[in-house]
Design an enzyme around this catalytic site. Sequence first.
Site, PDB file in Angstrom:
ATOM      1  N   ASN A  46     -60.070  -0.829  49.074  1.00  0.00           N
ATOM      2  CA  ASN A  46     -59.575   0.220  48.423  1.00  0.00           C
ATOM      3  C   ASN A  46     -58.031  -0.119  48.296  1.00  0.00           C
ATOM      4  O   ASN A  46     -57.385  -0.585  49.122  1.00  0.00           O
ATOM      5  CB  ASN A  46     -60.014   1.403  49.159  1.00  0.00           C
ATOM      6  CG  ASN A  46     -59.451   1.850  50.477  1.00  0.00           C
ATOM      7  OD1 ASN A  46     -59.455   0.465  51.320  1.00  0.00           O
ATOM      8  ND2 ASN A  46     -59.287   2.763  51.018  1.00  0.00           N
ATOM      9  N   GLU A  48     -55.086   2.253  47.314  1.00  0.00           N
ATOM     10  CA  GLU A  48     -54.717   3.604  46.882  1.00  0.00           C
ATOM     11  C   GLU A  48     -53.243   3.603  46.146  1.00  0.00           C
ATOM     12  O   GLU A  48     -52.625   2.397  46.207  1.00  0.00           O
ATOM     13  CB  GLU A  48     -54.351   4.466  48.214  1.00  0.00           C
ATOM     14  CG  GLU A  48     -55.559   4.783  48.846  1.00  0.00           C
ATOM     15  CD  GLU A  48     -55.562   5.561  50.173  1.00  0.00           C
ATOM     16  OE1 GLU A  48     -56.679   5.893  50.614  1.00  0.00           O
ATOM     17  OE2 GLU A  48     -54.676   5.750  50.636  1.00  0.00           O
ATOM     18  N   CYS A  57     -61.516   2.210  44.389  1.00  0.00           N
ATOM     19  CA  CYS A  57     -62.536   2.086  45.504  1.00  0.00           C
ATOM     20  C   CYS A  57     -62.724   0.744  45.829  1.00  0.00           C
ATOM     21  O   CYS A  57     -62.605  -0.236  45.037  1.00  0.00           O
ATOM     22  CB  CYS A  57     -63.515   2.841  45.248  1.00  0.00           C
ATOM     23  SG  CYS A  57     -63.428   4.603  45.172  1.00  0.00           S
ATOM     24  N   GLU A  59     -65.539  -0.509  46.198  1.00  0.00           N
ATOM     25  CA  GLU A  59     -66.704  -1.138  45.619  1.00  0.00           C
ATOM     26  C   GLU A  59     -66.510  -1.349  44.166  1.00  0.00           C
ATOM     27  O   GLU A  59     -66.738  -2.791  43.628  1.00  0.00           O
ATOM     28  CB  GLU A  59     -67.543   0.015  45.575  1.00  0.00           C
ATOM     29  CG  GLU A  59     -68.221   0.485  46.662  1.00  0.00           C
ATOM     30  CD  GLU A  59     -67.507   1.721  47.541  1.00  0.00           C
ATOM     31  OE1 GLU A  59     -66.175   1.708  47.408  1.00  0.00           O
ATOM     32  OE2 GLU A  59     -67.966   2.692  48.044  1.00  0.00           O
ATOM     33  N   CYS A  90     -68.591   6.704  45.933  1.00  0.00           N
ATOM     34  CA  CYS A  90     -68.368   7.750  45.180  1.00  0.00           C
ATOM     35  C   CYS A  90     -69.531   7.580  43.874  1.00  0.00           C
ATOM     36  O   CYS A  90     -69.920   6.491  43.498  1.00  0.00           O
ATOM     37  CB  CYS A  90     -66.980   8.165  45.031  1.00  0.00           C
ATOM     38  SG  CYS A  90     -66.342   6.784  43.687  1.00  0.00           S
ATOM     39  N   CYS A  93     -68.226   4.760  41.550  1.00  0.00           N
ATOM     40  CA  CYS A  93     -68.688   3.420  42.167  1.00  0.00           C
ATOM     41  C   CYS A  93     -70.237   3.228  41.798  1.00  0.00           C
ATOM     42  O   CYS A  93     -70.631   2.286  41.502  1.00  0.00           O
ATOM     43  CB  CYS A  93     -68.218   3.231  43.424  1.00  0.00           C
ATOM     44  SG  CYS A  93     -66.505   2.997  43.482  1.00  0.00           S
TER      45      CYS A  93
HETATM   46 ZN   LIG Z   1     -65.538   4.925  44.789  1.00  0.00          ZN
END
Ligand SMILES: [Zn+2]
Length: 134
Positions: A46, A48, A57, A59, A90, A93
């Site tokens: 990830n 940010e 993310c 993934e 999420c 993803c």
């Molecule tokens: Zn995600």
Amino acid sequence: MELSEETNKLLSEAVKVLKNSYAPYSNIHVASAILSDGGRIYVGVNVENSSYGLTICAERSAVSAMISGGGRNIVAIAIATDYPEPLMPCGACRQVIAEFSENPLIVSYSTSTGKIYAVRLSDIFPRPFKLMKQ
Ligand SMILES: [Zn+2]
């Protein structure tokens, strides 16, 4: 649950890059490893951002690495985190993973407490949006 050698390898590869995660805001570090149909493993973490909406993310980061490396199909995907509770992909993803996979795709994930889970993507995302490919 009995995990396949493949799943254990992917989780291990994800754990290796977990330290590379950039998560100064949530302090939740996530890493993902993808086995592609070419047999290569691609990883992502990830990333940010101060502008939260720009966060990527793990993934989707791994999928981007796979595509950049010439892979096109996800055979298996694993997600590792330093969070004590299970973190499944999420919604965004799930959609991106669905674009590059076929059923049944196993999504495995682990927590900081060593718990390991595995689900079929089709169970957590049964009807992805898909356009006909040209
Ligand atoms: Zn995600």
